[in-house]
Design an enzyme around this catalytic site. Structure first.
Site, mmCIF file in Angstrom:
data_model
loop_
_atom_site.group_PDB
_atom_site.id
_atom_site.type_symbol
_atom_site.label_atom_id
_atom_site.label_comp_id
_atom_site.label_asym_id
_atom_site.label_seq_id
_atom_site.Cartn_x
_atom_site.Cartn_y
_atom_site.Cartn_z
ATOM 1 N N ASN A 120 2.409 -4.768 -3.346
ATOM 2 C CA ASN A 120 0.990 -5.131 -3.205
ATOM 3 C C ASN A 120 0.193 -3.868 -2.898
ATOM 4 O OD1 ASN A 120 -0.906 -7.381 -2.844
ATOM 5 N ND2 ASN A 120 -0.940 -6.835 -0.671
ATOM 6 N N ASP A 135 -11.870 -10.405 -1.890
ATOM 7 C CA ASP A 135 -13.184 -10.611 -1.272
ATOM 8 C C ASP A 135 -14.168 -9.664 -1.950
ATOM 9 O OD1 ASP A 135 -12.482 -8.215 0.124
ATOM 10 O OD2 ASP A 135 -12.131 -9.277 2.010
ATOM 11 N N GLU A 148 -5.794 -10.640 -2.202
ATOM 12 C CA GLU A 148 -6.666 -10.524 -1.019
ATOM 13 C C GLU A 148 -8.139 -10.455 -1.428
ATOM 14 O OE1 GLU A 148 -5.326 -7.371 1.612
ATOM 15 O OE2 GLU A 148 -3.225 -7.810 1.214
ATOM 16 N N HIS A 150 -10.002 -6.118 -2.822
ATOM 17 C CA HIS A 150 -11.102 -6.024 -1.846
ATOM 18 C C HIS A 150 -12.234 -5.280 -2.563
ATOM 19 C CE1 HIS A 150 -8.814 -7.614 1.451
ATOM 20 N NE2 HIS A 150 -7.828 -6.766 1.206
ATOM 21 N N GLU A 196 0.809 -1.226 0.000
ATOM 22 C CA GLU A 196 0.000 0.000 0.000
ATOM 23 C C GLU A 196 0.844 1.279 0.000
ATOM 24 O OE1 GLU A 196 -2.764 -0.557 3.263
ATOM 25 O OE2 GLU A 196 -3.764 -2.200 2.227
HETATM 26 C C1 XIL Z 1 -6.422 -7.066 7.719
HETATM 27 C C2 XIL Z 1 -6.696 -8.323 8.526
HETATM 28 O O1 XIL Z 1 -7.478 -9.215 7.761
HETATM 29 C C3 XIL Z 1 -7.421 -7.964 9.814
HETATM 30 O O2 XIL Z 1 -7.552 -9.125 10.632
HETATM 31 C C4 XIL Z 1 -6.639 -6.907 10.563
HETATM 32 O O3 XIL Z 1 -7.375 -6.506 11.692
HETATM 33 C C5 XIL Z 1 -6.386 -5.709 9.671
HETATM 34 O O4 XIL Z 1 -5.727 -6.139 8.493
HETATM 35 N N1 XIL Z 1 -4.999 -4.995 3.295
HETATM 36 C C6 XIL Z 1 -3.980 -5.810 3.735
HETATM 37 C C7 XIL Z 1 -4.236 -6.769 4.816
HETATM 38 O O5 XIL Z 1 -2.913 -5.804 3.134
HETATM 39 O O6 XIL Z 1 -3.085 -6.992 5.592
HETATM 40 C C8 XIL Z 1 -5.375 -6.354 5.693
HETATM 41 O O7 XIL Z 1 -5.638 -7.409 6.598
HETATM 42 C C9 XIL Z 1 -6.581 -6.016 4.857
HETATM 43 C C10 XIL Z 1 -6.287 -4.881 3.924
#
Ligand code: XIL
Length: 449
Positions: A198, A264, A262, A234, A157
């Site tokens: 990432n 979802d 990641e 996400h 990020e």
């Molecule tokens: C999230 C986890 O899933 C949670 O359990 C934690 O509280 C916060 O982080 N981007 C990322 C991940 O790169 O590391 C994050 O994971 C979600 C957003």
């Protein structure tokens, strides 16, 4: 248990026999996602929580996925909560599980502005001190797991939405060069690990993904070790960017791998049949976009079950973002992934003959049950067989007859006895078993293998 069994009435046996389910032999819908992915040359992963890797959560993780990402276990705040004192327990647990299940591990994440330890973020450091801290962190963590991690999300990020560099502890303290330095240090600690940058909201072609693209291009030009780009994905229901595949392709054309890291797809709660159907389409189009690009190597979901998703606590009112519901039942989204990986999820008509396995519960009492599986062939035959199923509610087989059954976690596998391996065309074989249950005793789908 024996007296209970012999005390069963014929009526109980007959009414219980109404609960059955038929599964075609070796049906593609039942092929685990990891096998479907492997057939496409892809890897399918999930983020996991180490403490949950037992029971149904563990068995789904082990059977369905070929890659694991620790959801939190490898973040700086987890591994070094106090300066100089390390806690690798959850990370080690996940790596050990992955090795036992022949899974890759994506290390996540080394350099980020979130989930850092308080001693680090609250300290006041000179540039030289900060640089040394980061180098040591990377060398220590990457070095510890040298050889065990397929890919590291080295930097997470780094960009703002408009494509400028995000002001963070790292960019403020070390300048924009921190990214190249982090990659170089990671490479020195494990030259075989693939090193990724990432980010989120970089799935489609936009200002942020273009900034990332330009960075990767310039890192490559400078000979900085960069192997891949992670698109977090996400996503919000119905909002898969139309330029996703094009964007994946332009990164691939730079000569780096791409991973969906990641995934979802969140929706407003409560979920409806319509929103779950849309979610299936969304998952399917993301996985299909990756499947269409050779250098897109891995699709990882950020938690595979709604009971282990970060969404409800992070986006109030939203949830149901993963491919399995809270009780580990596959949702339409699961079948969207399977279909994008070439799986068939409709029951094929038994045109050329088939052998089927039928599971029934013949009787059930407060803590136990007796079940049976009948294998019947029509237009086909078997010389040996194995019947496999996964229990959804913690049931355990205690005893079997006319088959040899083994159970590992929720997964049961029963092989023919020496005398009943042969099932002729038009014939059938039945074996039985006793088991324990509590909470639920739903009928699993049996596959023949
Ligand atoms: C999230 C986890 O899933 C949670 O359990 C934690 O509280 C916060 O982080 N981007 C990322 C991940 O790169 O590391 C994050 O994971 C979600 C957003």
């Amino acid at each position: 248990m024996r007296s209970l069994r012999t005390g069963l009435s014929l009526a109980a046996l007959l009414t219980g026999a109404a609960m059955f389910l038929t599964a075609p032999a070796a049906h593609a819908a039942d092929t685990p996602l990891r096998d479907l992915a492997a057939a496409q040359g892809k890897v399918i992963g999930t983020a996991v929580t180490g403490s949950k890797l037992t029971g149904t959560y563990g068995s789904v993780t082990g059977t369905q996925f070929s890659s694991l990402t620790p959801g939190n276990a490898m973040k700086w705040g987890t591994v070094e909560p106090t300066q100089g004192s390390f806690d690798w327990s959850e990370a080690d647990q996940i790596v050990a599980f992955a090795q036992a299940h022949h899974q890759q591990v994506r290390g996540h994440t080394l350099v980020w502005h979130n989930q850092n330890p308080g001693w680090l973020t609250n300290g006041s450091w000179t540039t030289a001190q900060l640089s040394t801290l980061l180098q040591n962190h990377i060398s220590t963590e990457v070095g510890r797991y040298k050889g065990a991690i397929t890919a590291w999300d080295v930097v997470n990020e780094a960009f703002n939405e408009d494509g400028t560099l995000r002001p963070t502890l790292w960019s403020n303290g070390l300048g924009s060069g921190y990214i190249a330095q982090a990659l170089t240090w990671a490479h020195a600690a494990d030259p075989d690990a693939k090193l990724y940058i990432n980010d989120y909201n970089v799935e489609g072609v936009n200002a942020k993904s273009t900034a990332l693209y330009n960075l990767v291009k310039s890192l490559k030009a400078q000979g900085v070790p960069i192997d891949g780009v992670g698109l977090q994905a996400h996503l919000v229901l119905g909002q898969v960017p139309s330029t996703l595949q094009q964007n994946i392709q332009r990164f691939a054309d730079l000569g780096v791998d791409v991973a969906i890291t990641e995934l979802d797809v969140r929706m407003q709660l409560p979920a409806t049949n319509a929103s779950l159907a849309q979610q299936k389409a969304d998952y399917k189009s993301v996985v299909a976009a990756c499947a269409a690009v050779t250098r897109c190597v891995n699709v990882t979901v950020w938690g595979f079950t709604d009971s282990d998703s970060w969404v409800p606590s992070t986006f109030p009112g939203y949830g149901a973002a993963t491919p399995y519901d809270e009780n580990y039942a596959p949702k339409p989204a699961y079948y969207g992934i399977a279909e994008a990986l070439g799986g068939t999820t409709t029951t094929p008509p038994p045109t050329n003959g088939a052998c089927t396995a039928t599971y029934s519960v013949s009787s059930q009492w407060n803590t136990g049950f007796t079940g049976q599986v009948t294998i019947a062939c029509s237009g086909a035959s078997l010389s040996s067989w194995k019947a496999n199923w996964t229990y959804g509610a913690g049931q355990r087989i205690t005893q079997a007859w006319n088959a040899t059954c083994t159970q590992s976690g929720a997964a049961v596998s029963c092989a023919n006895a020496s005398y009943n391996g042969s099932v002729p065309d038009g014939g059938s074989v039945t074996f039985g078993f006793n088991g324990t249950w509590s909470g639920g005793n739903s009928v699993p789908t049996v596959t023949l293998g």
